[in-house]
Scaffold this motif. Structure first.
Motif, mmCIF file in Angstrom:
data_model
loop_
_atom_site.group_PDB
_atom_site.id
_atom_site.type_symbol
_atom_site.label_atom_id
_atom_site.label_comp_id
_atom_site.label_asym_id
_atom_site.label_seq_id
_atom_site.Cartn_x
_atom_site.Cartn_y
_atom_site.Cartn_z
ATOM 1 N N ASN A 42 0.861 -1.285 0.054
ATOM 2 C CA ASN A 42 -0.303 -0.014 0.013
ATOM 3 C C ASN A 42 0.834 1.172 -0.017
ATOM 4 O O ASN A 42 0.246 2.343 -0.149
ATOM 5 N N TRP A 45 0.851 3.537 -3.206
ATOM 6 C CA TRP A 45 -0.156 5.081 -3.355
ATOM 7 C C TRP A 45 0.344 6.258 -3.364
ATOM 8 O O TRP A 45 0.083 7.180 -3.881
ATOM 9 N N GLU A 46 1.305 6.356 -2.252
ATOM 10 C CA GLU A 46 2.051 7.689 -2.340
ATOM 11 C C GLU A 46 2.750 8.040 -3.281
ATOM 12 O O GLU A 46 2.976 9.348 -3.786
ATOM 13 N N GLU A 210 -8.781 3.429 4.021
ATOM 14 C CA GLU A 210 -7.842 4.014 3.072
ATOM 15 C C GLU A 210 -6.398 3.615 3.445
ATOM 16 O O GLU A 210 -5.441 3.786 2.495
ATOM 17 N N GLY A 211 -6.210 2.828 4.457
ATOM 18 C CA GLY A 211 -4.729 2.325 4.737
ATOM 19 C C GLY A 211 -4.817 1.871 6.205
ATOM 20 O O GLY A 211 -6.065 1.768 6.941
ATOM 21 N N LYS A 253 -3.453 -5.366 2.144
ATOM 22 C CA LYS A 253 -2.913 -5.359 0.804
ATOM 23 C C LYS A 253 -3.526 -5.765 -0.199
ATOM 24 O O LYS A 253 -3.907 -6.935 -0.137
ATOM 25 N N LEU A 283 -8.966 0.385 -1.616
ATOM 26 C CA LEU A 283 -7.478 0.412 -1.865
ATOM 27 C C LEU A 283 -7.156 -0.125 -3.108
ATOM 28 O O LEU A 283 -6.312 0.418 -3.762
#
Length: 557
Positions: A42, A45-46, A210-211, A253, A283
């Motif tokens: 995950n 995503w950044e 979202e995480g 994940k 996600l």
């Protein structure tokens, strides 16, 4: 034609590293589960969040019948067809529950030459996500009962414990149980029960978080009980939010696999759309939208369930803007909606088909009228369909100005979905119509339910039982009234009565109970006689499943 599992076992899979490479991912972005499955970190995503998203195509269906619709295989086949047209595409699906896999439905990874692979793994334990949900849910249940047993400093009322236990099988025997029997050290006796794992709020949190940190905060907000003086007790009060996040850290994940033709597929999360919100994870979908130009996803059952919940719940939390909808129908199912018995759906009957088109119209109106989205009707063709029947559906849709394509993705894979893909691309090329949700979350609870009942299901109004009214008053007092509604109702009818096929008129929706899934961020309204723990049929699908001396799974769909 070969069986689904024979096709899956004969398919030539690409190493999952190659599939990831097609999306622009490197091996270090993956956590490998053998050669053909992987989880995606995950943290990716950044790096991707500032990329413009691809086009989001949502796949839904008419009201399902035992004659079959083929929504998942259509979503997969459309993805394969777009791949054949040179598009960078991926599909996002839910993980199958072992409840229906060994119950009524059998496998749920597509069908024929439109499947996601490795099919046996996906339909069984896969990467362990559903087992993690079961464990996290039941740890919280054990902590609640242990707190009561160990002195009950929170003053929890044993008769108002809301958090039941879960298991990922269909087991009617566990719907209602008495726990804590035996000696004094064996717990406090009380009534409780089990739900199926995919109906757990932990599963909803997996799909809506979202995480990891967001999951940890949300799981702390899960409402588990009330005190003897009526105050709510949350998971955070029991100090286990961190432990539940630890159990779920890998499950959060997204899972990467592939279609029969090698297109990337994210398969993550598995809530049922009749008793939960029925869509894959935020996600997975948000990653897919940054990695591909076109993303095909699907929601459970008809547009009144999975699609409505995607548009009114998931899009609100995920910030998604759907671009187009594919509405799957079959000649066979429409004839059942027109009054033909299941035993007769293989014989031509234009009159029954014409009567059943009212159900198709209801779903078209739902998508175009309530959510302002363009729609393409995909007629999932069966060998017994007569050309005169297919032409009747074509003429009906075209008279309404609705594009329609006959899909043969089960028998021919992506090649059989090229007409559908081209018509989807055509509506995507037009100016966007402007997606809109059905209602404002800030409306009162009763008003939101009434809007759903009238505009999506076609009811004349809503009847609230005394229990439901008391629940609504409690949640309004506690400040939970600004949450969206997740309706739990039968998938077999637009109404709350599974026997009412077609497009029922002149009926009232009965809401018997409302539950607060505060961590997930929605209220669950239970309509009619819907149950959160299914039962097995007289002949369970489990009777057909076996393994041969070479270790090959057989009979799994």
């Amino acid at each position: 034609m070969l069986s689904d599992i024979e096709i899956a076992q004969r398919a030539k899979l690409k190493p999952i590293i190659e599939v990831a490479r097609d999306l622009g991912l490197a091996e270090e972005d993956l956590e490998l589960y053998g050669k053909y499955k992987a989880k995606v970190d995950n943290g990716l995503w950044e790096r991707l969040r500032d990329r413009p998203p691809g086009k989001l195509i949502f796949t839904t269906a008419i009201t399902p019948t035992p004659a079959g619709e083929g929504k998942t295989c259509t979503a997969i086949g459309l993805t394969q067809a777009l791949g054949r047209l040179g598009k960078k595409v991926t599909v996002c699906l839910r993980e199958p529950s072992m409840g229906p896999t060994f119950g009524v439905k059998g496998g749920a990874a597509g069908g024929g030459y439109s499947q996601v692979l490795p099919m046996e793994d996906i339909n069984l334990h896969f990467t362990g996500d559903i087992h993690a949900v079961t464990a996290a849910h039941n740890v919280l249940a054990a902590v609640v009962d242990n707190h009561i047993f160990q002195g009950n400093s929170l003053n929890i009322d044993p008769k108002r414990v809301l958090w039941r236990r879960v298991v990922d099988v269909n087991d009617r025997q566990l719907r209602n149980v008495v726990c804590g029997l035996g000696n004094r050290v064996d717990g406090i006796p009380r009534e409780s029960g089990f739900d199926i794992t995919v109906a757990s709020e932990i599963m909803a949190l997996l799909c809506l978080a979202e995480g990891l940190q967001d999951f940890k905060e949300r799981v702390g907000n899960v409402l588990v009980a009330y005190t003897r003086d009526g105050r709510p007790v949350f998971a955070r009060d029991l100090k286990v939010a961190g432990a539940l996040a630890v159990i779920m850290k890998d499950a959060l994940k997204p899972n990467l696999v592939q279609t029969v033709e090698g297109q990337p597929a994210f398969v993550h999360g598995g809530p049922f759309a009749n008793i939960a919100h029925g869509n894959n994870s935020i996600l997975a979908t948000r990653l897919a939208l940054r990695l591909a130009d076109y993303v095909v996803t699907e929601g459970g059952f008809g547009s009144d369930l999975g699609a409505e919940k995607f548009f009114d719940i998931v899009c609100g939390y995920g910030g998604f803007q759907p671009d187009a909808v594919v509405l799957v129908a079959t000649v066979r199912a429409l004839k059942m909606h027109g009054g033909l018995p299941l035993a007769d759906v293989t014989r031509p009957d234009v009159e029954a088909l014409g009567a059943g088109l009212a159900n198709l119209d209801a779903h078209i109106d739902n998508v175009t009228g309530n959510f302002n989205l363009p729609v393409v009707v995909a007629v999932n063709r069966f060998p017994t369909d007569a050309e005169v029947e297919l032409n009747l559906i074509r003429e009906h849709c075209l008279a309404r100005g609705i594009p329609v394509a006959v899909s043969e993705v089960v028998a021919r894979g992506g090649e059989g979905g090229l007409e559908l893909a081209e018509k989807v691309l055509a509506i995507l090329a037009r100016a966007p119509r402007g997606f809109r949700p059905l209602y404002d979350w800030n409306l009162p609870i009763r008003e939101k339910i009434d809007i759903l009942a009238r505009r999506v299901y076609g009811a004349d109004g809503v009847v609230f039982t005394d229990q439901a009214q008391a629940d609504i008053e409690t949640f309004t007092r506690l400040g939970f009234d600004k949450l969206p509604i997740c309706m739990a109702k039968t998938q077999s009818s637009l109404s709350d009565n599974p026997r009412l096929l077609g497009r029922p008129k002149g009926w009232l929706l009965t809401v018997r109970e409302v539950r607060a899934s505060v961590g997930s961020g929605f209220l669950v309204a239970l309509a009619g006689k819907i149950m959160t723990m299914p039962g097995l049929p007289q002949v369970p699908a489990a009777e057909k499943v076996d393994i041969d001396p070479a270790g090959n799974v057989v009979g799994l769909f």
